[in-house]
Every structure is written in structure tokens, then in C-alpha cells.
Enzyme design. Structure first.
Site, PDB file in Angstrom:
ATOM      1  N   GLU A 181     114.920  69.983 -79.088  1.00  0.00           N
ATOM      2  CA  GLU A 181     114.115  68.832 -78.675  1.00  0.00           C
ATOM      3  C   GLU A 181     112.721  68.908 -79.299  1.00  0.00           C
ATOM      4  O   GLU A 181     111.841  69.605 -78.771  1.00  0.00           O
ATOM      5  CB  GLU A 181     113.977  68.800 -77.148  1.00  0.00           C
ATOM      6  CG  GLU A 181     115.291  68.625 -76.417  1.00  0.00           C
ATOM      7  CD  GLU A 181     115.085  67.921 -75.068  1.00  0.00           C
ATOM      8  OE1 GLU A 181     115.650  66.850 -74.882  1.00  0.00           O
ATOM      9  OE2 GLU A 181     114.336  68.449 -74.233  1.00  0.00           O
ATOM     10  N   HIS A 205     113.187  73.767 -70.496  1.00  0.00           N
ATOM     11  CA  HIS A 205     112.752  72.449 -70.982  1.00  0.00           C
ATOM     12  C   HIS A 205     111.259  72.515 -71.294  1.00  0.00           C
ATOM     13  O   HIS A 205     110.503  73.198 -70.593  1.00  0.00           O
ATOM     14  CB  HIS A 205     113.044  71.376 -69.924  1.00  0.00           C
ATOM     15  CG  HIS A 205     112.897  69.989 -70.464  1.00  0.00           C
ATOM     16  ND1 HIS A 205     111.667  69.427 -70.683  1.00  0.00           N
ATOM     17  CD2 HIS A 205     113.811  69.075 -70.867  1.00  0.00           C
ATOM     18  CE1 HIS A 205     111.835  68.199 -71.193  1.00  0.00           C
ATOM     19  NE2 HIS A 205     113.136  67.969 -71.306  1.00  0.00           N
TER      20      HIS A 205
END
Ligand code: PGA
Length: 220
Positions: free
Chosen positions: A146, A95
């Protein structure tokens, strides 16, 4: 109807009592079979939530938000893939919050992926640019695209741009791809209706169970 992954990333939020309330309220709803709902709680809640899912026979999968890049051993503070596999099927890796705040390199991310696959955990790997895609050593992953400016801002990426970027990812890696970044009940349909998108990764809108239920309901 295509199968879709709807992934709830709780990040460093939610403690035991709140998690129990979240599950009680979420489990009052039924969702279509083609949706795979995956909750990523903090490590401390994996045991209790997996127990709750089993006892109540809920159609929810579990994942962790990270994994050690090493096997078991003298790595203080780390949780390894074998330990996670006792409770979960999935693991989120790379992430952008980990890449930025914890200096995770492409090398470490590949080690984490390797450790996870070895144990049978399914990695969902976050990327925000094509170099990060090129650095991945395997196809046995789900990629979560993302864009940095869309994470936690309330400004999701334009679906046409997502589509164009995903086409570029597909030229490098033939994997399932999900979109993440300010996904909400109001905009989820714009992403899951893109033929090349296999689901969404949801942060903020997954913390409150009723807003997450509305989001999931808007898929159908
Ligand atoms: P957000 O977070 O939905 O709050 O933008 C997404 C993520 O960081 O995974």
C-alpha cells in the site's frame, strides 16, 4: 483462473445495524469460486457477522483489523489472537494508519505476526517500503503493498509502478502479494490483471455494499 483475495477493510466505520444491511444486500449476489472475499470489520462486529455468515452459509471469510502482540493476560484493551480465532481466519497487521497513529514498530508487528501464526490466524501484513519487507521474520504471510500516497486519496498507484515494486518485494520475500490504495470498481481490473498480484485490499470502496458488489463484479 488464478485465485484472488478481495479484502474489505472497514477501518473504524460501520455499526451493527449497518453491518446487517451490508450483509443482506451483499449476500443477494453470487461470485465465482476463485474469489476469496474477506471482510475486516471492527472487533465489536466479529461475533455477530460470523454468526450471520454461518447461519446463511455465505461464501465470505472474516478477519480482524489488528491483534494484540501478546498472549492472553494483563494487557488492558487488547484483543489476542486466540480470541479473534473464535470468529475469524485472517488478521490485518501493520496497516500504515496503525504504524503512524499508534507508533507500531517493526518489532511489535513481528510479535503480532508470531502470535497470529501460533494460533492459526493468517496474517495479511501491510507494507509501504522495502525496509518494512526486510524486517519481516517469516514468509507465512500475505503482503499487502500500500503506497502511502494512494491510501484514501482517490489516486491509486500506477499499475506499472506496482508491478516494478512487487518484483522487488519478491526478491526479498516469496509470498502472495495484494495491492491496496484507492482501489475502486473502475480500476480493480488494472491490478488483478497483473500476473504477480494475488488480490486487492479495499478501504473506502468497501463501505457501501453496492459499490463493493460492483467492484467484485468487475473482477470477472
Ligand atoms: P482505500 O484504503 O481503499 O480507501 O485507499 C485502503 C486501505 O487503507 O487499506
Amino acid at each position: 483462473m488464478k485465485n484472488l483475495l478481495i479484502v474489505a477493510n472497514w477501518k473504524s466505520n460501520i455499526a451493527k445495524l449497518e453491518a446487517k444491511k451490508w450483509l443482506e444486500s451483499f449476500s443477494m449476489n453470487e461470485f465465482p469460486e476463485n474469489l476469496e472475499i474477506i471482510v475486516l470489520p471492527p472487533f465489536t462486529l466479529l461475533d455477530i457477522i460470523s454468526g450471520y455468515i454461518r447461519v446463511n452459509d455465505l461464501n465470505i471469510k472474516l478477519g480482524s483489523q489488528d491483534v494484540s502482540p501478546f498472549d492472553k493476560g494483563a494487557y488492558t484493551g487488547e484483543v489476542n489472537a486466540q480470541q479473534i480465532k473464535e470468529f475469524a481466519d485472517y488478521v490485518l497487521i501493520g496497516h500504515s494508519e496503525r504504524r503512524t497513529n499508534f507508533s507500531e514498530s517493526d518489532k511489535i508487528i513481528n510479535q503480532k505476526i508470531e502470535e497470529s501464526i501460533k494460533i492459526g490466524l493468517k496474517p495479511i501484513v501491510c507494507i509501504s517500503n522495502l525496509d518494512q519487507v526486510r524486517s519481516l521474520n517469516t514468509n507465512e504471510i500475505v503482503i499487502a503493498y500500500e503506497p502511502l500516497e494512494a491510501i484514501g486519496t482517490g489516486y491509486p498507484e500506477n499499475p506499472d509502478s506496482v508491478s516494478a515494486f512487487v518484483a522487488q518485494i519478491k526478491q526479498i520475500k516469496n509470498t502472495k502479494i495484494i495491492y491496496g490504495g484507492s482501489v475502486s470498481a473502475d480500476n480493480i481490473i488494472n491490478y488483478i490483471s497483473l500476473p504477480e498480484i494475488d488480490g486487492v485490499l479495499v478501504g473506502g470502496a468497501s463501505l457501501d455494499s453496492s459499490s463493493f458488489v460492483s467492484l467484485v463484479k468487475n473482477v470477472v
